[in-house]
Every structure is written in structure tokens, then in C-alpha cells.
Write a protein that holds these residues in place. Sequence first.
Motif, PDB file in Angstrom:
ATOM      1  N   LYS A  49     -15.428 -20.240  -5.721  1.00 23.19           N
ATOM      2  CA  LYS A  49     -16.544 -20.306  -4.772  1.00 23.19           C
ATOM      3  C   LYS A  49     -16.697 -21.712  -4.229  1.00 23.19           C
ATOM      4  CE  LYS A  49     -19.785 -20.850  -8.551  1.00 23.19           C
ATOM      5  NZ  LYS A  49     -20.914 -20.304  -9.266  1.00 23.19           N
ATOM      6  N   VAL A  50     -17.368 -21.769  -3.064  1.00 22.59           N
ATOM      7  CA  VAL A  50     -17.632 -23.028  -2.381  1.00 22.59           C
ATOM      8  C   VAL A  50     -19.126 -23.084  -2.109  1.00 22.59           C
ATOM      9  CG1 VAL A  50     -17.185 -24.382  -0.309  1.00 22.59           C
ATOM     10  CG2 VAL A  50     -15.344 -23.027  -1.321  1.00 22.59           C
ATOM     11  N   SER A  51     -19.752 -24.184  -2.486  1.00 23.41           N
ATOM     12  CA  SER A  51     -21.180 -24.372  -2.236  1.00 23.41           C
ATOM     13  C   SER A  51     -21.343 -25.144  -0.928  1.00 23.41           C
ATOM     14  CB  SER A  51     -21.822 -25.137  -3.398  1.00 23.41           C
ATOM     15  OG  SER A  51     -23.191 -25.337  -3.140  1.00 23.41           O
ATOM     16  N   LEU A  52     -22.088 -24.551   0.000  1.00 20.91           N
ATOM     17  CA  LEU A  52     -22.302 -25.143   1.319  1.00 20.91           C
ATOM     18  C   LEU A  52     -23.784 -25.148   1.662  1.00 20.91           C
ATOM     19  CD1 LEU A  52     -19.523 -23.180   3.244  1.00 20.91           C
ATOM     20  CD2 LEU A  52     -19.393 -25.567   2.521  1.00 20.91           C
ATOM     21  N   SER A  53     -24.245 -26.226   2.272  1.00 25.15           N
ATOM     22  CA  SER A  53     -25.586 -26.201   2.851  1.00 25.15           C
ATOM     23  C   SER A  53     -25.397 -25.884   4.332  1.00 25.15           C
ATOM     24  CB  SER A  53     -26.308 -27.538   2.656  1.00 25.15           C
ATOM     25  OG  SER A  53     -25.659 -28.566   3.368  1.00 25.15           O
ATOM     26  N   HIS A  54     -26.314 -25.121   4.886  1.00 26.79           N
ATOM     27  CA  HIS A  54     -26.188 -24.730   6.294  1.00 26.79           C
ATOM     28  C   HIS A  54     -27.563 -24.600   6.920  1.00 26.79           C
ATOM     29  CE1 HIS A  54     -27.411 -20.581   5.426  1.00 26.79           C
ATOM     30  NE2 HIS A  54     -26.590 -20.614   4.382  1.00 26.79           N
ATOM     31  N   PRO A  55     -27.629 -24.676   8.262  1.00 31.65           N
ATOM     32  CA  PRO A  55     -28.903 -24.476   8.956  1.00 31.65           C
ATOM     33  C   PRO A  55     -29.283 -22.996   8.945  1.00 31.65           C
ATOM     34  CG  PRO A  55     -27.129 -24.725  10.545  1.00 31.65           C
ATOM     35  CD  PRO A  55     -26.526 -24.964   9.178  1.00 31.65           C
ATOM     36  N   ALA A  56     -30.408 -22.685   9.536  1.00 33.62           N
ATOM     37  CA  ALA A  56     -30.845 -21.290   9.648  1.00 33.62           C
ATOM     38  C   ALA A  56     -29.783 -20.464  10.371  1.00 33.62           C
ATOM     39  CB  ALA A  56     -32.166 -21.214  10.399  1.00 33.62           C
ATOM     40  N   ILE A  57     -29.616 -19.215   9.922  1.00 38.07           N
ATOM     41  CA  ILE A  57     -28.692 -18.284  10.578  1.00 38.07           C
ATOM     42  C   ILE A  57     -29.528 -17.105  11.063  1.00 38.07           C
ATOM     43  CG2 ILE A  57     -26.644 -16.837  10.298  1.00 38.07           C
ATOM     44  CD1 ILE A  57     -25.714 -18.822   8.120  1.00 38.07           C
ATOM     45  N   ALA A  58     -29.876 -17.156  12.341  1.00 41.93           N
ATOM     46  CA  ALA A  58     -30.795 -16.170  12.929  1.00 41.93           C
ATOM     47  C   ALA A  58     -30.280 -14.741  12.797  1.00 41.93           C
ATOM     48  CB  ALA A  58     -31.043 -16.506  14.395  1.00 41.93           C
ATOM     49  N   ALA A  59     -28.983 -14.520  12.950  1.00 44.57           N
ATOM     50  CA  ALA A  59     -28.422 -13.163  12.891  1.00 44.57           C
ATOM     51  C   ALA A  59     -28.667 -12.494  11.547  1.00 44.57           C
ATOM     52  CB  ALA A  59     -26.925 -13.204  13.186  1.00 44.57           C
ATOM     53  N   LEU A  60     -28.862 -13.289  10.491  1.00 44.61           N
ATOM     54  CA  LEU A  60     -29.125 -12.752   9.158  1.00 44.61           C
ATOM     55  C   LEU A  60     -30.564 -12.996   8.698  1.00 44.61           C
ATOM     56  CD1 LEU A  60     -25.778 -13.878   7.526  1.00 44.61           C
ATOM     57  CD2 LEU A  60     -26.483 -11.529   7.960  1.00 44.61           C
ATOM     58  N   SER A  61     -31.367 -13.608   9.557  1.00 44.30           N
ATOM     59  CA  SER A  61     -32.750 -13.986   9.219  1.00 44.30           C
ATOM     60  C   SER A  61     -32.787 -14.902   7.999  1.00 44.30           C
ATOM     61  CB  SER A  61     -33.619 -12.747   8.984  1.00 44.30           C
ATOM     62  OG  SER A  61     -33.664 -11.961  10.146  1.00 44.30           O
ATOM     63  N   TRP A  62     -31.811 -15.801   7.898  1.00 46.33           N
ATOM     64  CA  TRP A  62     -31.752 -16.755   6.786  1.00 46.33           C
ATOM     65  C   TRP A  62     -32.363 -18.080   7.191  1.00 46.33           C
ATOM     66  CZ3 TRP A  62     -26.000 -16.553   4.780  1.00 46.33           C
ATOM     67  CH2 TRP A  62     -25.776 -15.354   4.120  1.00 46.33           C
ATOM     68  N   LEU A  76      -8.872 -21.048   0.146  1.00 45.81           N
ATOM     69  CA  LEU A  76      -8.711 -21.981   1.271  1.00 45.81           C
ATOM     70  C   LEU A  76      -8.448 -23.388   0.739  1.00 45.81           C
ATOM     71  CD1 LEU A  76     -11.705 -20.621   3.355  1.00 45.81           C
ATOM     72  CD2 LEU A  76      -9.287 -20.333   3.884  1.00 45.81           C
ATOM     73  N   PRO A  77      -7.748 -24.225   1.515  1.00 45.00           N
ATOM     74  CA  PRO A  77      -7.503 -25.611   1.086  1.00 45.00           C
ATOM     75  C   PRO A  77      -8.824 -26.359   0.878  1.00 45.00           C
ATOM     76  CG  PRO A  77      -6.116 -25.037   2.968  1.00 45.00           C
ATOM     77  CD  PRO A  77      -7.099 -23.919   2.792  1.00 45.00           C
ATOM     78  N   ALA A  78      -8.885 -27.146  -0.182  1.00 48.08           N
ATOM     79  CA  ALA A  78     -10.117 -27.835  -0.574  1.00 48.08           C
ATOM     80  C   ALA A  78     -10.534 -28.908   0.428  1.00 48.08           C
ATOM     81  CB  ALA A  78      -9.928 -28.466  -1.950  1.00 48.08           C
ATOM     82  N   LEU A  79     -11.845 -29.054   0.556  1.00 42.31           N
ATOM     83  CA  LEU A  79     -12.454 -30.141   1.320  1.00 42.31           C
ATOM     84  C   LEU A  79     -13.410 -30.877   0.384  1.00 42.31           C
ATOM     85  CD1 LEU A  79     -13.253 -28.199   4.615  1.00 42.31           C
ATOM     86  CD2 LEU A  79     -11.498 -29.950   4.310  1.00 42.31           C
ATOM     87  N   ALA A  80     -13.527 -32.169   0.566  1.00 45.13           N
ATOM     88  CA  ALA A  80     -14.341 -33.005  -0.316  1.00 45.13           C
ATOM     89  C   ALA A  80     -15.830 -32.751  -0.105  1.00 45.13           C
ATOM     90  CB  ALA A  80     -14.036 -34.480  -0.063  1.00 45.13           C
ATOM     91  N   ALA A  81     -16.596 -32.920  -1.186  1.00 40.94           N
ATOM     92  CA  ALA A  81     -18.059 -32.837  -1.101  1.00 40.94           C
ATOM     93  C   ALA A  81     -18.533 -33.858  -0.073  1.00 40.94           C
ATOM     94  CB  ALA A  81     -18.687 -33.100  -2.461  1.00 40.94           C
ATOM     95  N   GLY A  82     -19.507 -33.453   0.734  1.00 42.85           N
ATOM     96  CA  GLY A  82     -20.048 -34.320   1.773  1.00 42.85           C
ATOM     97  C   GLY A  82     -19.390 -34.126   3.131  1.00 42.85           C
TER      98      GLY A  82
END
Length: 106
Positions: A49-62, A76-82
Amino acid sequence: MRNLITAIFISLFFSSFVSAEEMQHHQHAMPSATVYHTKGVVKAWGEQKVSLSHPAIAALSWPPMTMNFLQPQPPLPALAAGTKVDFSFRQVDGGYQLTAISASQD
């Protein structure tokens, strides 16, 4: 002749019943085909799993949040935190799975 017609009718009846039942089963088992796209920031990267912060997603009411997304197989190939990212995901059994992710060009 009457027995032959009866046998055909019964055969068609049961084959259509099984087909309808199979279709219903597959509809419940199939994950959502909708793919959502947004931006975010990598908080943590793992093989499962990958932990991501994201803005509001209107299509899902998140609202804006940090959440875990499941990795596809192969991962998927890894990306660094930040790292700021553009990513896509879809709903699957057990959560939401990444379909694509890349470092943001912003």
C-alpha cells in the motif's frame, strides 16, 4: 414429439436461469471500472500500500485526507515520501487501488 419440445423448453429455461445467476455473481464480484484522477503528496510507500494525502475529491464526496491506496500487482515503482504526485485510482474489493502515479510537474 411432445417430450422433445418439453425437454428443449426445460433445457432453455435452466440455461437462462444459470446465465442470469452467473451474470449477477460477476456484477457483484467486479470492481468499479471508474478511474479517478487527482493530485497528492506521498506520505509513505510500501509494497502492499501507498499512503497519500490528497485534496477533496468531489466525485466521491471525500474531504481532503490522508489515506492508504492498495498497490497493483506488480507494484508501481516507489516514490519518496514528500513527493508531490498526480495519481489515478479505482475502487476494488478491499479498498481503493492505484492505477497510475507519477511525480507532479507543477
